[in-house]
Write a protein that holds these residues in place. Structure first.
Motif, PDB file in Angstrom:
ATOM      1  N   THR A 118       1.066  -1.459   0.031  1.00 17.50           N
ATOM      2  CA  THR A 118      -0.221   0.332   0.506  1.00 17.50           C
ATOM      3  C   THR A 118       0.680   1.320   0.188  1.00 17.50           C
ATOM      4  O   THR A 118       0.398   2.371  -0.172  1.00 17.50           O
ATOM      5  CB  THR A 118      -1.079  -0.163   1.415  1.00 17.50           C
ATOM      6  N   GLY A 123       3.687   1.797  -1.199  1.00 19.07           N
ATOM      7  CA  GLY A 123       4.692   2.212  -3.066  1.00 19.07           C
ATOM      8  C   GLY A 123       5.946   1.680  -2.655  1.00 19.07           C
ATOM      9  O   GLY A 123       6.741   1.880  -1.924  1.00 19.07           O
ATOM     10  N   VAL A 133      -7.540  -2.607   0.151  1.00 17.07           N
ATOM     11  CA  VAL A 133      -8.392  -2.891  -1.780  1.00 17.07           C
ATOM     12  C   VAL A 133      -8.191  -1.963  -2.446  1.00 17.07           C
ATOM     13  O   VAL A 133      -7.704  -1.440  -3.476  1.00 17.07           O
ATOM     14  CB  VAL A 133      -9.103  -3.827  -1.524  1.00 17.07           C
ATOM     15  N   LEU A 186      -5.718  -0.287  -3.467  1.00 11.49           N
ATOM     16  CA  LEU A 186      -4.755  -0.036  -4.204  1.00 11.49           C
ATOM     17  C   LEU A 186      -5.154  -0.141  -5.863  1.00 11.49           C
ATOM     18  O   LEU A 186      -4.847  -0.299  -7.023  1.00 11.49           O
ATOM     19  CB  LEU A 186      -4.530  -1.338  -3.979  1.00 11.49           C
ATOM     20  N   ARG A 187      -6.873  -0.017  -5.446  1.00  9.91           N
ATOM     21  CA  ARG A 187      -7.912  -0.480  -7.283  1.00  9.91           C
ATOM     22  C   ARG A 187      -7.893   1.663  -7.545  1.00  9.91           C
ATOM     23  O   ARG A 187      -7.051   1.373  -8.306  1.00  9.91           O
ATOM     24  CB  ARG A 187      -9.472  -0.276  -6.117  1.00  9.91           C
ATOM     25  N   LEU A 233      -4.999   3.791  -6.663  1.00  7.78           N
ATOM     26  CA  LEU A 233      -3.437   3.698  -6.849  1.00  7.78           C
ATOM     27  C   LEU A 233      -2.729   2.400  -6.882  1.00  7.78           C
ATOM     28  O   LEU A 233      -2.049   2.179  -6.073  1.00  7.78           O
ATOM     29  CB  LEU A 233      -3.124   4.404  -5.256  1.00  7.78           C
ATOM     30  N   PRO A 234      -2.930   1.985  -8.169  1.00  7.92           N
ATOM     31  CA  PRO A 234      -2.488   1.079  -8.375  1.00  7.92           C
ATOM     32  C   PRO A 234      -0.604   0.528  -7.901  1.00  7.92           C
ATOM     33  O   PRO A 234      -0.212  -0.720  -7.153  1.00  7.92           O
ATOM     34  CB  PRO A 234      -2.292   0.409  -9.747  1.00  7.92           C
ATOM     35  N   ARG A 235      -0.146   1.614  -7.722  1.00 13.43           N
ATOM     36  CA  ARG A 235       1.374   1.607  -6.988  1.00 13.43           C
ATOM     37  C   ARG A 235       1.279   2.119  -6.089  1.00 13.43           C
ATOM     38  O   ARG A 235       2.875   2.407  -5.845  1.00 13.43           O
ATOM     39  CB  ARG A 235       2.153   2.347  -8.473  1.00 13.43           C
ATOM     40  N   GLY A 236       0.355   2.347  -5.281  1.00 15.26           N
ATOM     41  CA  GLY A 236       0.667   2.209  -4.244  1.00 15.26           C
ATOM     42  C   GLY A 236       0.625   3.818  -3.763  1.00 15.26           C
ATOM     43  O   GLY A 236       0.473   4.998  -4.514  1.00 15.26           O
ATOM     44  N   ARG A 281       1.179   7.768  -6.529  1.00 16.15           N
ATOM     45  CA  ARG A 281       1.153   8.866  -6.825  1.00 16.15           C
ATOM     46  C   ARG A 281       1.467  10.166  -6.474  1.00 16.15           C
ATOM     47  O   ARG A 281       1.796  11.763  -6.870  1.00 16.15           O
ATOM     48  CB  ARG A 281      -0.677   8.976  -6.224  1.00 16.15           C
TER      49      ARG A 281
END
Lengths: 288, 430
Positions: A228, A230, A269, A272-273, A275-278, A282
């Motif tokens: 989470t 990143g 969850v 991560l949806r 911010l897929p890269r943690g 971003r």
């Protein structure tokens, strides 16, 4: 008012435990992109080192703060040399190898120490906070999390070793051309991560019991926090621990420990949806 | 992830085991052709086929604090019986399985016990969750089942005998003690599965009947080790006492953290479970002293029968002698004795004959005092003791002789309904 203070302290403790549990994993994963599935077992080794050293007559503080990280750090050096070094850049193979290592460590420790729960009592007595009493050791854990984070930051930001390590992780070939031996940097970084894991296990030993299978109780939380968080080691771990620790502690407070854990997983969850890269994929991208 | 990893481990183990079985079968085939004659001779020398008894108890994982002394007692009971000439002139062969605190392995080993080992009886199960996993399996395969642990009561199954104490026998002694000595407001912390859920209802019921109340009930999964938030919550509720139905090695952390928070002096703790394993040994005197439990046996019970048993037990096991704590290990010993008495009375090991013999009023006088099997419920009438933790052991405070299993008796009559096969959740309104 007292209640708010007590809850606030408990949230800080929850966050601190997550930071302590995740930092070793974050260093190894963030710097080296190695997924160490034996992280929980490194913690277990640290806890056992602390318990054995205390049993041998050392003071609990020396056992926890010195013996455990040094012992597990050295063990990490050996593991890097024998296993990890041969698998750099092969993420899935590393996962399989470290998973095997974790099974072997659990089995080996069970054969050596038996499968009974042992433990050490928490030092420092208790502290009154308004009308509430809390264990002094929980306050110590908050301090330890702050000190560890500061230590990692100073080491990475201000020391020559930190500079060399970050440079090597960015571009090993250039670093090599400038006279740095990447092999050695990898080895030291992995050992440092292992030492942090060992220290985490020792610090948590007075809270939980010490048993060869104890790693399983922490590994999931550590991974969720690191993923989470990143890519940024420190900013990622701290922001993710802060968020997830708060959610799970408040959830536990308002309902039950089960729902606290569920709330934490749901937040992870959803995050991560989005911010897929943690988190640090971003914001705070350039942070450590 | 935490729950998936042990599962994979179990699968790996199973593969390895299957491989071992296949290899063993291969070897056996070889042995049966080459060594047929000596094998027959050794059987003749023993006099008869052994009677097979299977034990399934967790000797590793979080529940090993209960399982290890239970297995030590079962081993001892079988060895003692064999030294005295066995059962019906046949030796007893004990097969122990370790389900590693994993419910899946329980059903697997129960199936093995019934189909491969063809056990005459299975003594098994620690948590109620494990019992409810294997009880239907053993019933389906017509294999007699003994559950020798204190539990929440209500099992009504002619194929099963539950020889431990139940809430009407233990909670019913513990809660009145708390109410009259510590105060009326009770905070309940319990393990999050059928045992804790049902037992907490009994605690609330007996608290209400004694003029007190359960101000709150919190449940914790077996893998919880950090009780910090829970302890703050309990303080916010300001109870007079805490009653715990927490289970297993991880939950020992509660007592440790309770003492570390400095609360032991102000809010005393009683437990329906502490002492069942070696918890009292794990806690330092500062952490453990003063916690009160109720069980149908404590190693410290001072009777000639118990003293004599402990001397024999120590002589046999030497340095490996475990601390027996309360109830669970001793009930395993007693459960085996009850079954053996049933077999002697039946004159056979056939399941139905033994069940009928066990229903004819079997009594065992032993280290735990007198235990009488109740034909209608397949539960036991037994002595119950209240005891307080003192310096890693217990001091017995009070003894209540011959307590009947009245909770299960209120919902179960196997004489009238021999086909019954369920665990009644006794209707305890909260």
């Amino acid at each position: 008012m007292d209640l708010a203070l007590a809850v606030g302290l408990q949230v800080l403790t929850g966050v601190a435990v997550l930071v302590i549990v995740s930092l070793g994993l974050a260093v190894v994963f963030g710097m080296m992109r190695v997924i160490n599935l034996a992280h929980g077992e490194f913690m277990m080794l640290g806890a056992f080192a602390a318990v054995l050293a205390t049993g041998a007559g050392l003071s609990l503080w020396v056992a926890m703060l010195l013996v455990a990280p040094v012992a597990v750090g050295l063990f990490g050096l050996v593991v890097e040399r024998l296993v990890i070094r041969r698998l750099y850049g092969r993420m899935v193979d590393t996962m399989l190898a470290t998973w095997g290592l974790s099974l072997a460590l659990v089995g080996g420790m069970t054969m050596l120490a038996g499968n009974s729960v042992s433990g050490v009592s928490a030092p420092l007595g208790s502290v009154a906070v308004g009308g509430f009493r809390t264990s002094g050791y929980e306050l110590f854990l908050i301090g330890a999390a702050v000190a560890l984070s500061l230590g990692v930051w100073v080491a990475l930001r201000f020391t020559r070793w930190g500079l060399v390590a970050r440079g090597t992780m960015q571009d090993a070939e250039t670093a090599s051309a400038l006279g740095v031996a990447p092999d050695r940097v990898y080895a030291v970084t992995f050992a440092a991560g292992a030492a942090l894991s060992g220290l985490a296990g020792a610090l948590l030993a007075p809270l939980s019991g010490v048993v060869p299978t104890m790693g399983a109780a922490y590994i999931a939380r550590a991974f969720i926090t690191v993923i989470t968080g990143g890519a940024a080691i420190l900013a990622g771990t701290l922001s993710a621990s802060g968020l997830l620790g708060t959610v799970s502690t408040l959830g536990t407070f308002l309902s039950t420990p089960v729902l606290g854990e569920v709330a934490m997983l749901v937040v992870a969850v959803v995050l991560l949806r989005l911010l897929p890269r943690g988190i640090t994929g971003r914001v705070l991208r350039r942070a450590l | 992830m935490a729950s998936r990893r042990p599962l994979r481990q179990a699968e790996v183990l199973r593969t390895v085991e299957t491989k071992m079985i296949l290899e063993r079968r291969g070897l056996l085939k070889l042995a049966s052709t080459a060594l047929a004659a000596p094998a027959v001779m050794s059987h003749a020398a023993l006099g008869a086929d052994p009677v097979k008894v299977v034990g399934i108890h967790d000797t590793s994982g979080g529940l090993d604090i209960y399982g290890q002394p239970m297995v030590a007692c079962l081993d001892y009971a079988v060895a003692e019986l064999n030294e005295a000439g066995g059962l019906l002139g046949r030796p007893v062969q004990l097969i122990n399985y370790d389900p590693q605190s994993n419910i899946q392995l329980y059903t697997q080993f129960a199936t093995q016990a019934a189909t491969r080992d063809r056990a005459a009886v299975v003594h098994a199960g620690i948590t109620s969750a494990s019992r409810e996993a294997i009880r239907p399996v053993l019933r389906r395969y017509n294999t007699l089942y003994f559950y020798n642990t204190q539990y929440e009561g209500g099992v009504c199954d002619r194929n099963s005998f539950c020889t431990g104490s139940t809430p009407a026998q233990n909670v019913n002694k513990l809660v009145p003690y708390v109410l009259s000595n510590w105060g009326k407001r009770i905070y309940v912390v319990a393990a999050d599965y059928n045992y804790g859920q049902i037992t907490s209802k009994w605690i609330a019921k007996y608290a209400r009947e004694g003029g007190g109340e359960a101000v709150a009930v919190d449940f914790f999964p077996l893998d919880v080790t950090d009780f910090g938030a829970a302890i703050k919550k309990i303080q916010a509720a300001k109870p007079d006492a805490v009653v715990s139905a927490l289970v297993g090695g991880n939950h020992v952390g509660f007592y440790r953290q309770w003492a570390a928070a400095g609360l032991k002096g102000s809010v005393p703790v009683a437990s329906t479970t502490l002492g069942g394993g070696n918890e009292s040994l794990l806690l330092t005197p500062e952490e453990g002293n003063g916690i009160v439990s109720a069980f149908s046996y404590f190693q410290e019970v001072d009777t000639p029968a118990n003293t004599a048993f402990l001397a024999r037990f120590r002589a046999k096991l030497g340095a490996r002698t475990p601390y027996l704590g309360a109830e669970l290990a001793m009930r395993t010993y007693t459960g085996f004795q009850l079954w053996a008495e049933g077999v002697r009375r039946a004159g056979a090991i056939d399941r139905m004959k033994v069940i009928e013999a066990l229903e004819s009023g079997i009594t065992h006088e032993g280290p735990a005092g007198r235990t009488v099997l109740d034909p209608k419920t397949h539960h036991a009438t037994l002595d119950v003791h209240l005891a307080r933790v003192e310096n890693r052991g217990f001091r017995v405070l009070q003894t209540f002789p011959q307590q009947p299993p009245s909770d299960t008796a209120s919902v179960c009559d196997l004489a009238a309904n021999p086909g019954s096969n369920q665990q009644h959740v006794v209707d305890v309104r909260t």
